[in-house]
Design an enzyme around this catalytic site. Structure first.
Site, PDB file in Angstrom:
ATOM      1  N   HIS A  62      37.769  44.031  51.030  1.00 49.99           N
ATOM      2  CA  HIS A  62      38.723  43.432  52.028  1.00 49.99           C
ATOM      3  C   HIS A  62      40.148  44.136  51.698  1.00 49.99           C
ATOM      4  CE1 HIS A  62      36.123  39.712  50.790  1.00 49.99           C
ATOM      5  NE2 HIS A  62      35.723  40.303  51.958  1.00 49.99           N
ATOM      6  N   TYR A 132      44.412  36.497  41.635  1.00 48.91           N
ATOM      7  CA  TYR A 132      45.006  37.623  42.570  1.00 48.91           C
ATOM      8  C   TYR A 132      46.683  37.239  42.860  1.00 48.91           C
ATOM      9  CZ  TYR A 132      40.301  39.200  44.207  1.00 48.91           C
ATOM     10  OH  TYR A 132      39.174  39.444  44.578  1.00 48.91           O
TER      11      TYR A 132
END
Length: 176
Positions: A62, A132
Site C-alpha cells: 500500500h 504504524y
C-alpha cells in the site's frame, strides 16, 4: 536507538537500546532529533493498528499518491511479520527495489518506510499485531497498491499466501 541503512534510499531498520535491570527494561522508540538527522520522521499525525489472526496472511503493498504520500514507522507489537518496503519514487537511485525485515514482538525492531514507497507484510505467526505511526493522514482518494506478486519486482515472500484481500490480489501490473 541504532539505525541500520537498507538498500532503499531513506528506509531504515531501527533497533532499540534497552536499559535493563531486575524490573525489565526501558528503551526509547522515537526521538525526533535522531530521526530528523537521517532525513526521516514526523511529525507523525496518525497511529494505526492492524491485527491479523492467521499465519501467512499478506497485507499490501500500500501507498498514497502525491500530495498525500506518507512515511511510516512500522513495528510488531505482538507476533511476527515479514515487512517489505518497495521504492516507487521515479527519481530515486533505488527506484523499483525492495527491502524486507522480520519484525517481531521479541526483537522489537522497527522499519521506517519513506514517503513514495509502498509497504506490505506477511504474518509469520498467528495473532500478529502491527503498529504504524504515519506522517500523513489517510486519504481514501489517494490510496493505491501494488500487487504482492507483480513480476516487475520479484519480491520473495517467506510463506505461501494463506489469505489476502480481493483488493490486494487485484492491483494491476506495474507500468514502467
Amino acid at each position: 536507538m541504532r539505525f541500520h541503512e537498507t538498500n532503499i534510499a531513506g528506509a531504515w531498520l531501527i533497533d532499540i537500546d534497552r536499559l535493563a535491570d531486575e524490573r525489565g527494561f526501558f528503551a526509547r522508540a522515537w526521538c525526533q532529533q535522531e530521526f530528523a538527522a537521517r532525513g526521516c520522521g514526523g511529525p507523525f499525525v496518525q497511529t494505526n493498528l492492524a491485527f491479523t489472526s492467521r499465519r501467512g496472511t499478506l497485507r499490501g503493498l500500500h501507498f498514497q499518491l502525491a500530495p498525500h504520500e506518507e512515511g511510516k514507522l512500522v513495528r510488531a507489537t505482538r507476533g511476527a511479520a515479514y515487512v517489505v518496503a518497495l521504492d516507487l519514487r521515479a527519481h530515486s537511485p533505488t527506484s523499483r527495489r525492495w527491502c524486507a525485515a522480520e519484525l517481531t514482538s521479541d526483537n522489537r525492531r522497527m522499519l521506517y518506510v519513506p514517503p513514495g514507497c509502498a509497504q506490505g507484510y506477511q504474518t509469520l505467526v498467528d495473532e500478529t499485531e502491527m503498529f504504524y505511526q504515519m506522517s500523513a493522514y489517510y486519504e481514501p482518494t489517494a490510496a493505491r497498491g501494488m500487487r504482492y506478486d507483480d513480476p516487475a519486482f520479484d519480491i520473495s515472500w517467506p510463506l505461501a499466501v494463506a489469505s489476502i484481500s480481493a483488493r490486494d490480489r487485484s492491483w494491476p501490473d506495474y507500468v514502467f
